[in-house]
Design an enzyme around this catalytic site. Structure first.
Site, PDB file in Angstrom:
ATOM      1  N   GLN A   1      -3.349   2.178  -4.996  1.00  0.00           N
ATOM      2  CA  GLN A   1      -3.167   1.813  -3.586  1.00  0.00           C
ATOM      3  C   GLN A   1      -3.859   2.788  -2.633  1.00  0.00           C
ATOM      4  OE1 GLN A   1       1.311   1.096  -4.263  1.00  0.00           O
ATOM      5  NE2 GLN A   1       0.779  -0.375  -2.682  1.00  0.00           N
TER       6      GLN A   1
ATOM      7  N   HIS B   1       2.004   3.002 -12.480  1.00  0.00           N
ATOM      8  CA  HIS B   1       2.235   2.184 -11.286  1.00  0.00           C
ATOM      9  C   HIS B   1       1.167   1.077 -11.317  1.00  0.00           C
ATOM     10  CE1 HIS B   1       4.183   2.327  -7.073  1.00  0.00           C
ATOM     11  NE2 HIS B   1       3.504   1.191  -7.126  1.00  0.00           N
TER      12      HIS B   1
ATOM     13  N   ASN C   1       6.983   2.556 -12.739  1.00  0.00           N
ATOM     14  CA  ASN C   1       7.428   2.101 -11.434  1.00  0.00           C
ATOM     15  C   ASN C   1       7.579   0.587 -11.479  1.00  0.00           C
ATOM     16  OD1 ASN C   1       7.757   2.554  -8.417  1.00  0.00           O
ATOM     17  ND2 ASN C   1       6.308   0.852  -8.511  1.00  0.00           N
ATOM     18  N   GLU C   2       8.799   0.100 -11.241  1.00  0.00           N
ATOM     19  CA  GLU C   2       9.052  -1.334 -11.065  1.00  0.00           C
ATOM     20  C   GLU C   2       8.484  -2.191 -12.195  1.00  0.00           C
ATOM     21  OE1 GLU C   2       7.773  -2.508  -7.161  1.00  0.00           O
ATOM     22  OE2 GLU C   2       9.013  -1.029  -6.155  1.00  0.00           O
TER      23      GLU C   2
ATOM     24  N   ASN D   1      14.030   1.711  -5.901  1.00  0.00           N
ATOM     25  CA  ASN D   1      13.180   1.285  -4.787  1.00  0.00           C
ATOM     26  C   ASN D   1      13.903   0.137  -4.099  1.00  0.00           C
ATOM     27  OD1 ASN D   1      11.361   3.088  -5.817  1.00  0.00           O
ATOM     28  ND2 ASN D   1       9.836   1.572  -6.431  1.00  0.00           N
TER      29      ASN D   1
ATOM     30  N   GLU E   1      11.722   4.763  -3.248  1.00  0.00           N
ATOM     31  CA  GLU E   1      10.931   4.070  -2.222  1.00  0.00           C
ATOM     32  C   GLU E   1      11.886   3.368  -1.277  1.00  0.00           C
ATOM     33  OE1 GLU E   1       7.948   1.246  -3.517  1.00  0.00           O
ATOM     34  OE2 GLU E   1       7.247   2.591  -5.100  1.00  0.00           O
TER      35      GLU E   1
ATOM     36  N   GLU F   1      -1.850  -3.071  -0.203  1.00  0.00           N
ATOM     37  CA  GLU F   1      -0.573  -3.697  -0.542  1.00  0.00           C
ATOM     38  C   GLU F   1      -0.820  -4.868  -1.513  1.00  0.00           C
ATOM     39  OE1 GLU F   1       2.451  -2.862  -0.509  1.00  0.00           O
ATOM     40  OE2 GLU F   1       3.379  -4.807  -0.915  1.00  0.00           O
ATOM     41  N   TRP F   2      -1.405  -4.542  -2.638  1.00  0.00           N
ATOM     42  CA  TRP F   2      -1.557  -5.473  -3.758  1.00  0.00           C
ATOM     43  C   TRP F   2      -2.148  -6.824  -3.331  1.00  0.00           C
ATOM     44  CZ3 TRP F   2      -1.653  -2.205  -7.452  1.00  0.00           C
ATOM     45  CH2 TRP F   2      -0.826  -1.090  -7.419  1.00  0.00           C
TER      46      TRP F   2
HETATM   47  O1  IFM Z   1       3.557  -1.215  -2.148  1.00  0.00           O
HETATM   48  C1  IFM Z   1       4.618  -1.477  -3.014  1.00  0.00           C
HETATM   49  C2  IFM Z   1       4.705  -0.431  -4.089  1.00  0.00           C
HETATM   50  O2  IFM Z   1       3.523  -0.346  -4.829  1.00  0.00           O
HETATM   51  C3  IFM Z   1       5.823  -0.745  -5.042  1.00  0.00           C
HETATM   52  N1  IFM Z   1       7.061  -0.979  -4.328  1.00  0.00           N
HETATM   53  C4  IFM Z   1       7.029  -1.893  -3.229  1.00  0.00           C
HETATM   54  C5  IFM Z   1       5.931  -1.510  -2.254  1.00  0.00           C
HETATM   55  C6  IFM Z   1       5.900  -2.493  -1.079  1.00  0.00           C
HETATM   56  O3  IFM Z   1       5.654  -3.781  -1.519  1.00  0.00           O
END
Ligand code: IFM
Length: 475
Positions: A31, A132, A176-177, A306, A379, A432-433
């Site tokens: 990112q 991530h 992460n996630e 998060n 987060e 933002e992906w």
């Molecule tokens: O930008 C993302 C991040 O990479 C992972 N958690 C959520 C954020 C907001 O969408």
């Protein structure tokens, strides 16, 4: 005339967290870094995905992003100047192993070596995330997370990074996630690698968890006494749209595939029985081998949460429907018919409902229902359509969002939750992906033409919160 201290009333005093509470800000490699062809870096699934037409809004890619690869020292200065104690960052696997296997790329490790030294020089504790979402493309070409071999390669990669940085980094997050990496990437197809294969997504869930367990085992076997190992989950409270029994079942299903499908293996060494039953029409668990769940459930030193928003769900209406998403299909394997709704609360620029109480709900639930280790909010933050006025960004909505969530975190502490720290997402506006650069989450603005950084009002709030160790008085 009195020369004593100015009296303060309760409303003007800060509500504070326990002593030693950790304050930080977070980012992720793809990112912010850019520099995708530098230092011997290989390609990741996000390089491939973002360059495919129609995948990312506006055709944006992470090729340059915030150019953190070259501007890292300036970014660390920002963190230091805000008075934060920690920086949560991630390592790009393809910088370290360009094809995801084999010997380390010395130039890739050297970048993170400099970055970690830079943090320590500025008094920032490095909080390192190994994954991530930038899976080396070569591993995806070999089958990606649906394949068991990817979990084994991840453990090798973890061992390499831990071996190189473990003398200075003592906070290690595996994933992460994993919800996003598995279900958005392999079922909804809205994240890299963009596949829409429910059975593959279920295998990806398991192999991400297995990779976590194997990596923790490998790193612990060579750990420094100060090392702490954990994982970060994006957990959400799930609420029914109406009190009907059908909506209650929708809640159970989505809670199962969003929260419990990760929490139960990690903290109970089992997949939830109802989730296994929901999945039965599309996927069995034949890929789960004896001993896997014990590996996944090895004790952890922290759990990162998060939190952004709650989910509001309803039963399918008028037959099977798909969860709305950019490609008309959702991430909830086994329950694609469930509808994603809302309760009319204010929304951020992501369209996400603002519900600070949801943060208290999730934190207290974790402590009540699972034998969790100390918790960190790894987060929390919000995207809003910022405006620059005379060189400044008065992001009042983000300030208000963060203040309300600080209060909600304090409520959780008051309720007995062992919460040890709080990281803002994000230090910088960033990629933002699937939404590219259209959504700004930073407490520091990035001008994508000049790459200039400008701290927003929310950065000042975060600095004050760190300074008073709590929710600064309003005004
Ligand atoms: O930008 C993302 C991040 O990479 C992972 N958690 C959520 C954020 C907001 O969408």
């Amino acid at each position: 005339m009195s020369t004593g201290p100015t009296p303060t009333d309760a409303s003007s005093a800060a509500r504070t967290f326990p002593p030693g509470f950790l304050w930080g800000a977070a980012t992720a490699s793809y990112q912010i870094e850019g520099g995708v062809d530098e230092g011997g870096r290989g390609r990741s699934v996000w390089d491939t995905f973002s360059h495919e037409p129609g995948r990312v809004l506006g055709g944006d890619t992470g090729d340059v992003a915030c150019d953190h690869y070259h501007r890292w020292a300036e970014d660390l200065d920002l963190l230091r100047d805000l008075g934060l104690g920690a920086y949560r960052f991630s390592v790009a696997w393809p910088r370290v192993q360009p094809d995801g296997r084999g010997p380390a790329n010395p130039q890739g490790l050297a970048f993170y070596d400099r970055l970690v030294d830079g943090m320590l020089e500025r008094g920032l504790e490095p909080w390192l995330t190994l994954y991530h979402w930038d899976l080396p493309q070569a591993l995806e070409d070999a089958g990606g997370w649906p394949e068991r071999g990817t979990a084994e390669r991840f453990a090798d990669y973890a061992e390499i990074v831990h071996g190189a940085l473990g003398d200075r980094v003592h906070r290690w997050t595996t994933h992460n996630e994993p919800w996003c990496a598995s279900l958005l990437g392999y079922s909804a197809g809205v994240h890299a690698p963009g596949r829409q294969d429910d059975a593959a997504a279920v295998r990806a869930v398991h192999h991400l968890l297995l990779g976590h367990g194997l990596a923790v085992e490998r790193m612990r076997s060579a750990a420094h006494p100060d090392d702490r190992f954990g994982i970060v989950l994006n957990l959400q409270p799930v609420e029914p749209a109406t009190p009907s029994g059908a909506d209650a079942d929708a809640v159970r299903r989505v809670d199962g595939m969003h929260n419990r499908v990760f929490l139960d293996p990690l903290f109970r060494a089992a997949y939830p029985e109802d989730v296994v039953a929901d999945l039965a029409p599309v996927a069995d668990l034949a890929h789960v081998r004896d001993g896997d769940l014990q590996t996944i459930a090895r004790p952890l030193d922290f759990l990162g949460l998060n939190y952004y928003n709650p989910l509001v769900v309803g039963a399918p209406e008028g037959g099977p429907a798909h969860v709305p998403g950019p490609q008309g299909r959702g991430p909830y394997v086994g329950s694609h018919g469930v509808r994603m709704l809302d309760l009319g609360r204010p929304r951020t620029a992501m369209g996400w409902e603002v519900d600070p109480a949801g943060l208290t709900t999730i934190l207290t639930r974790l402590q009540r229902e699972y034998a969790v280790p100390p918790l960190y909010i790894t987060e929390n933050g919000a995207a809003y359509d910022d405006e620059v006025v005379e060189g400044k960004v008065h992001d009042a909505e983000r300030v208000s969002y963060l203040r309300a969530h600080l209060a909600a975190a304090l409520d959780a502490v008051d309720a007995g939750v062992d919460l040890r720290g709080y990281f803002a997402w994000s230090l910088l506006d960033n990629f933002e992906w699937a939404l590219g650069y259209s959504k700004r989450f930073g407490i520091v603005r990035v001008d994508y033409d000049t790459l200039e950084r400008t701290p927003k009002d929310s950065a000042a709030l975060w600095a004050s919160a760190a300074q008073v160790n709590g929710l600064p008085p309003a005004g």
